[in-house]
Write a protein that holds these residues in place. Structure first.
Motif, PDB file in Angstrom:
ATOM      1  N   HIS A   7       0.823  -1.208   0.000  1.00  6.57           N
ATOM      2  CA  HIS A   7       0.000   0.000   0.000  1.00  6.57           C
ATOM      3  C   HIS A   7       0.857   1.258   0.000  1.00  6.57           C
ATOM      4  CE1 HIS A   7       0.706  -0.299   4.420  1.00  6.57           C
ATOM      5  NE2 HIS A   7       0.664   1.023   4.352  1.00  6.57           N
ATOM      6  N   SER A   8       0.184   2.351  -0.282  1.00  8.04           N
ATOM      7  CA  SER A   8       0.752   3.689  -0.116  1.00  8.04           C
ATOM      8  C   SER A   8      -0.194   4.476   0.770  1.00  8.04           C
ATOM      9  CB  SER A   8       0.868   4.410  -1.464  1.00  8.04           C
ATOM     10  OG  SER A   8       1.837   3.803  -2.267  1.00  8.04           O
ATOM     11  N   SER A   9       0.360   5.385   1.548  1.00 12.93           N
ATOM     12  CA  SER A   9      -0.449   6.245   2.402  1.00 12.93           C
ATOM     13  C   SER A   9      -0.413   7.666   1.866  1.00 12.93           C
ATOM     14  CB  SER A   9       0.088   6.249   3.835  1.00 12.93           C
ATOM     15  OG  SER A   9      -0.036   4.973   4.395  1.00 12.93           O
ATOM     16  N   ILE A  10      -1.556   8.325   1.959  1.00 14.08           N
ATOM     17  CA  ILE A  10      -1.662   9.722   1.573  1.00 14.08           C
ATOM     18  C   ILE A  10      -2.240  10.466   2.764  1.00 14.08           C
ATOM     19  CG2 ILE A  10      -2.811  11.377   0.048  1.00 14.08           C
ATOM     20  CD1 ILE A  10      -2.886   9.292  -2.064  1.00 14.08           C
ATOM     21  N   LEU A  11      -1.647  11.576   3.092  1.00 11.55           N
ATOM     22  CA  LEU A  11      -2.177  12.404   4.163  1.00 11.55           C
ATOM     23  C   LEU A  11      -3.237  13.336   3.593  1.00 11.55           C
ATOM     24  CD1 LEU A  11       1.098  13.335   6.062  1.00 11.55           C
ATOM     25  CD2 LEU A  11      -0.548  11.521   6.590  1.00 11.55           C
ATOM     26  N   VAL A  12      -4.325  13.473   4.324  1.00 14.32           N
ATOM     27  CA  VAL A  12      -5.417  14.366   3.943  1.00 14.32           C
ATOM     28  C   VAL A  12      -5.834  15.163   5.177  1.00 14.32           C
ATOM     29  CG1 VAL A  12      -6.221  12.869   2.081  1.00 14.32           C
ATOM     30  CG2 VAL A  12      -7.203  12.611   4.363  1.00 14.32           C
ATOM     31  N   SER A  13      -6.363  16.359   4.958  1.00 10.92           N
ATOM     32  CA  SER A  13      -6.749  17.192   6.095  1.00 10.92           C
ATOM     33  C   SER A  13      -8.209  17.013   6.493  1.00 10.92           C
ATOM     34  CB  SER A  13      -6.482  18.667   5.787  1.00 10.92           C
ATOM     35  OG  SER A  13      -7.289  19.100   4.708  1.00 10.92           O
ATOM     36  N   ASP A  14      -9.056  16.618   5.546  1.00  4.61           N
ATOM     37  CA  ASP A  14     -10.488  16.503   5.783  1.00  4.61           C
ATOM     38  C   ASP A  14     -10.954  15.170   5.206  1.00  4.61           C
ATOM     39  OD1 ASP A  14     -13.350  16.637   5.190  1.00  4.61           O
ATOM     40  OD2 ASP A  14     -13.229  18.778   5.666  1.00  4.61           O
ATOM     41  N   LEU A  15     -11.289  14.232   6.079  1.00  7.77           N
ATOM     42  CA  LEU A  15     -11.622  12.878   5.636  1.00  7.77           C
ATOM     43  C   LEU A  15     -12.876  12.853   4.762  1.00  7.77           C
ATOM     44  CD1 LEU A  15     -10.695   9.972   5.712  1.00  7.77           C
ATOM     45  CD2 LEU A  15     -12.081   9.653   7.777  1.00  7.77           C
ATOM     46  N   GLU A  16     -13.869  13.655   5.089  1.00  7.41           N
ATOM     47  CA  GLU A  16     -15.102  13.661   4.300  1.00  7.41           C
ATOM     48  C   GLU A  16     -14.828  14.115   2.861  1.00  7.41           C
ATOM     49  OE1 GLU A  16     -19.352  15.969   4.388  1.00  7.41           O
ATOM     50  OE2 GLU A  16     -18.520  15.338   6.314  1.00  7.41           O
ATOM     51  N   LYS A  17     -14.062  15.174   2.704  1.00  8.76           N
ATOM     52  CA  LYS A  17     -13.714  15.662   1.362  1.00  8.76           C
ATOM     53  C   LYS A  17     -12.853  14.643   0.620  1.00  8.76           C
ATOM     54  CE  LYS A  17     -13.836  20.669   1.994  1.00  8.76           C
ATOM     55  NZ  LYS A  17     -13.015  21.893   1.980  1.00  8.76           N
ATOM     56  N   ALA A  18     -11.927  14.023   1.343  1.00 11.20           N
ATOM     57  CA  ALA A  18     -11.041  13.033   0.721  1.00 11.20           C
ATOM     58  C   ALA A  18     -11.843  11.820   0.257  1.00 11.20           C
ATOM     59  CB  ALA A  18      -9.947  12.612   1.697  1.00 11.20           C
ATOM     60  N   GLU A  19     -12.788  11.348   1.081  1.00 12.12           N
ATOM     61  CA  GLU A  19     -13.637  10.232   0.677  1.00 12.12           C
ATOM     62  C   GLU A  19     -14.461  10.587  -0.558  1.00 12.12           C
ATOM     63  OE1 GLU A  19     -15.462   7.425   3.669  1.00 12.12           O
ATOM     64  OE2 GLU A  19     -15.134   9.206   4.915  1.00 12.12           O
ATOM     65  N   TYR A  20     -14.906  11.818  -0.640  1.00  7.71           N
ATOM     66  CA  TYR A  20     -15.669  12.268  -1.803  1.00  7.71           C
ATOM     67  C   TYR A  20     -14.789  12.205  -3.057  1.00  7.71           C
ATOM     68  CZ  TYR A  20     -18.571  15.198  -4.805  1.00  7.71           C
ATOM     69  OH  TYR A  20     -19.326  15.678  -5.845  1.00  7.71           O
ATOM     70  N   PHE A  21     -13.563  12.681  -2.949  1.00  9.19           N
ATOM     71  CA  PHE A  21     -12.662  12.678  -4.102  1.00  9.19           C
ATOM     72  C   PHE A  21     -12.302  11.257  -4.525  1.00  9.19           C
ATOM     73  CE2 PHE A  21      -8.507  12.614  -6.134  1.00  9.19           C
ATOM     74  CZ  PHE A  21      -8.715  13.497  -7.180  1.00  9.19           C
ATOM     75  N   TYR A  22     -11.774  10.469  -3.605  1.00  6.92           N
ATOM     76  CA  TYR A  22     -11.272   9.142  -3.952  1.00  6.92           C
ATOM     77  C   TYR A  22     -12.398   8.134  -4.190  1.00  6.92           C
ATOM     78  CZ  TYR A  22      -6.651  10.897  -2.964  1.00  6.92           C
ATOM     79  OH  TYR A  22      -5.495  11.634  -3.011  1.00  6.92           O
ATOM     80  N   GLY A  23     -13.475   8.228  -3.421  1.00 12.77           N
ATOM     81  CA  GLY A  23     -14.568   7.285  -3.555  1.00 12.77           C
ATOM     82  C   GLY A  23     -15.579   7.669  -4.622  1.00 12.77           C
ATOM     83  N   THR A  24     -16.049   8.915  -4.588  1.00 10.29           N
ATOM     84  CA  THR A  24     -17.089   9.347  -5.524  1.00 10.29           C
ATOM     85  C   THR A  24     -16.513   9.767  -6.873  1.00 10.29           C
ATOM     86  OG1 THR A  24     -18.507  10.060  -3.701  1.00 10.29           O
ATOM     87  CG2 THR A  24     -18.991  10.968  -5.889  1.00 10.29           C
ATOM     88  N   ILE A  25     -15.557  10.666  -6.865  1.00 10.12           N
ATOM     89  CA  ILE A  25     -15.016  11.178  -8.132  1.00 10.12           C
ATOM     90  C   ILE A  25     -14.186  10.119  -8.848  1.00 10.12           C
ATOM     91  CG2 ILE A  25     -13.524  12.907  -9.211  1.00 10.12           C
ATOM     92  CD1 ILE A  25     -14.438  14.874  -7.005  1.00 10.12           C
ATOM     93  N   LEU A  26     -13.203   9.526  -8.148  1.00 10.08           N
ATOM     94  CA  LEU A  26     -12.360   8.512  -8.795  1.00 10.08           C
ATOM     95  C   LEU A  26     -13.016   7.136  -8.819  1.00 10.08           C
ATOM     96  CD1 LEU A  26      -8.748   9.376  -7.580  1.00 10.08           C
ATOM     97  CD2 LEU A  26      -9.927  10.119  -9.662  1.00 10.08           C
TER      98      LEU A  26
END
Length: 121
Positions: free
Chosen positions: A8-27
């Motif tokens: 795996h790789s880890s990515i740091l994010v500041s806002d989990l809700e926004k990150a889930e939207y980007f990686y889960g919904t958009i991508l």
């Protein structure tokens, strides 16, 4: 002793809700269960995982803002690059086409982490 697999790789994010939207919904990445007791989300891609880990004080400092691909980044292969470009545009994601001329582009998540999207080989 030899290394036998990349996990795996880890990515740091500041806002989990926004990150889930980007990686889960958009991508459209597939979220998987995790049992750790700190804030984050895991996504599965084949045998590989991406771990989003929350750092509320995150500052992403790009070494090269003109050429996103010359910064640390994750790279994903897609079966239809044009469709992915349309999808990114529909969500107002930044898009920078690869300057090499190959079928690839770069985008950024809401924290500025760089993601490369490449057409199938």
């Amino acid at each position: 002793m030899k290394i036998i697999r990349y996990l795996h790789s880890s990515i740091l994010v500041s806002d989990l809700e926004k990150a889930e939207y980007f990686y889960g919904t958009i991508l459209g990445l597939e979220k998987v269960e995790r049992t750790l007791n700190f804030s984050g989300v895991w996504y599965q891609l084949g045998d590989y995982q991406i771990h989003l880990i929350v750092d509320p004080n995150l500052i992403v400092n790009l070494a090269n803002k003109e050429k996103l691909g010359r910064n640390y980044h994750l790279a994903f292969e897609v079966d239809n690059l044009d469709e992915m470009l349309e999808r990114l545009e529909s969500y107002d994601c930044p898009i920078q086409k690869s300057s090499s001329g190959r079928g690839a582009c770069f985008t950024q998540d809401f924290d500025g982490n760089v993601i490369e999207i490449t057409a199938v080989g």
